[in-house]
Design a protein around this motif. Structure first.
Motif: not given
Length: 383
Positions: A218-226, A272-278, A306-314
């Motif tokens: 199921f494709p889901l959007p990337l939020m706040l992409a811009r 993870a994406q937003r945490a990377g910016r922070a 899954a959240v922990r794994a994504a944050l760990e990698a980021e």
């Protein structure tokens, strides 16, 4: 005039010299919790007793927390729970150095249960009252089980809150970003409700996601992409997941598992994406700190694997180390409230008996006033 500790209770059981012992009470949502915590003179934390009573069965028929039901349950249980943990710890209120309670933010009827109980104990035993911000409890929760120096970057992610905060000390926090609409935990819960997975929704989505055969189906959007800020948005994800579900003719457990996995991955990716910016912002502000820098994930959603794994990698990509409390301290608990109380007591940050119960209480009040995070929901603006 209130009696002193020595006048009332001179027996053994008092804390070692230099130690502080605090009773913590929590009732901001649907968990009634109490804990007795001691901070020793060397800074070591010891949890002498703790208890949490949930309300899942009471709220399950409604698919979410009903504030009136939650408040009534808290009022019925709180005093007995406080007495129980004191008994387990072998203490009376007169052995304590203070009593701490969540004073907000949260469901106001629930918040009042812990705060009023704490005020009664404070008045009756002549103890300092510590009115604790529930979010600060989460922010400090990793310090329950490990040594963690200030400053650190915090991702607070729960059913009611999603924000990125620099924690420089007790009461010294700077918000970098927060959700513009729904919290991550709400997105989990509402998606679970749509698919009929039961309550609470977050753990149910995680369980079903483990059995997914096509997690990318199921494709889901990337939020706040811009958007280049550290803010979050989950309302669109929630809506997209519902549209996928409504588009299925006769959905079965395979559909549930695949959509649960897709939704979980999208939420984890956005966090993870937003945490990377922070993390990049944090590095520029604290250039002298040694690597790896600390990224703390706290709150109920931080227990999602899954959240922990994504944050760990980021975190690894940005030269950070992910630090998270044990799973039982990610969700609402009183040990974190007692810890925040102990740390405030040590700094002399006590409260009067007129301390209010607050439905809203931002960690960074300046940011909340000067640059409120706001977006638009189905029923209008949200802030």
């Amino acid at each position: 005039m209130a009696l002193s500790h020595d006048q009332v209770h001179p027996q053994p059981g008092a804390a070692p010299q230099g130690a502080l012992t605090v009773l913590g009470l929590e009732s901001s949502c649907d968990d009634t919790a109490a804990a007795v915590l001691r901070r020793h003179g060397d800074g070591r934390i010891e949890i002498l007793a703790e208890a949490v009573v949930g309300q899942n069965s009471a709220h399950a028929p409604f698919g979410g927390v009903v504030p009136e039901i939650a408040a009534r349950a808290h009022a019925e249980r709180m005093d007995g729970l406080a007495a129980g943990v004191l008994k387990e710890a072998g203490l009376t209120p007169f052995d304590l150095d203070g009593v701490a309670a969540t004073a907000g933010p949260g469901l106001i009827g629930g918040v009042m249960a812990a705060l009023m109980t704490a005020k009664g104990i404070s008045l009756g035993a002549d103890l300092p009252l510590l009115a604790v911000n529930h979010l600060e409890g989460h922010a400090l929760s990793p310090r329950l089980t490990q040594s963690l120096a200030f400053p650190y970057l915090l991702l607070l992610v729960s059913g009611g809150h999603t924000q990125l905060v620099i924690v420089e000390g007790v009461g010294r926090m700077t918000r970098l970003g927060s959700t513009l609409d729904d919290a991550a935990g709400e997105a989990f819960d509402k998606t679970a409700k749509v698919m009929g997975l039961g309550f609470p929704g977050g753990p149910a989505v995680e369980r079903y996601a483990q059995d997914a055969e096509a997690p990318d189906r199921f494709p889901l959007p990337l939020m706040l992409a811009r958007d280049t800020s550290c803010n979050f948005s989950f309302a669109g994800l929630k809506t997209a997941a519902r549209r996928h579900w409504d588009g299925l003719d006769a959905p079965d457990d395979r559909d549930r598992a695949d959509l649960a996995a897709s939704m979980q991955a999208a939420i984890a990716r956005h966090l993870a994406q937003r945490a990377g910016r922070a993390m990049e912002i944090f590095k520029t502000r604290f250039e002298t700190l040694d690597a790896p820098l600390p990224l703390v994930a706290a709150g109920g959603v931080a227990s999602n694997t899954a959240v922990r794994a994504a944050l760990e990698a980021e975190a690894q990509r940005h030269g950070f180390a992910l630090i998270a409390p044990p799973l039982k301290y990610c969700t609402d608990n009183a040990a974190m409230i007692a810890l925040a109380g102990v740390e405030r007591l040590a700094l002399g940050l006590t409260n009067g008996l007129d301390a209010p119960a607050r439905p809203r209480w931002p960690l960074d009040q300046d940011a909340a006033a000067q640059a409120p995070a706001s977006g638009s929901g189905r029923k209008g603006p949200k802030a």
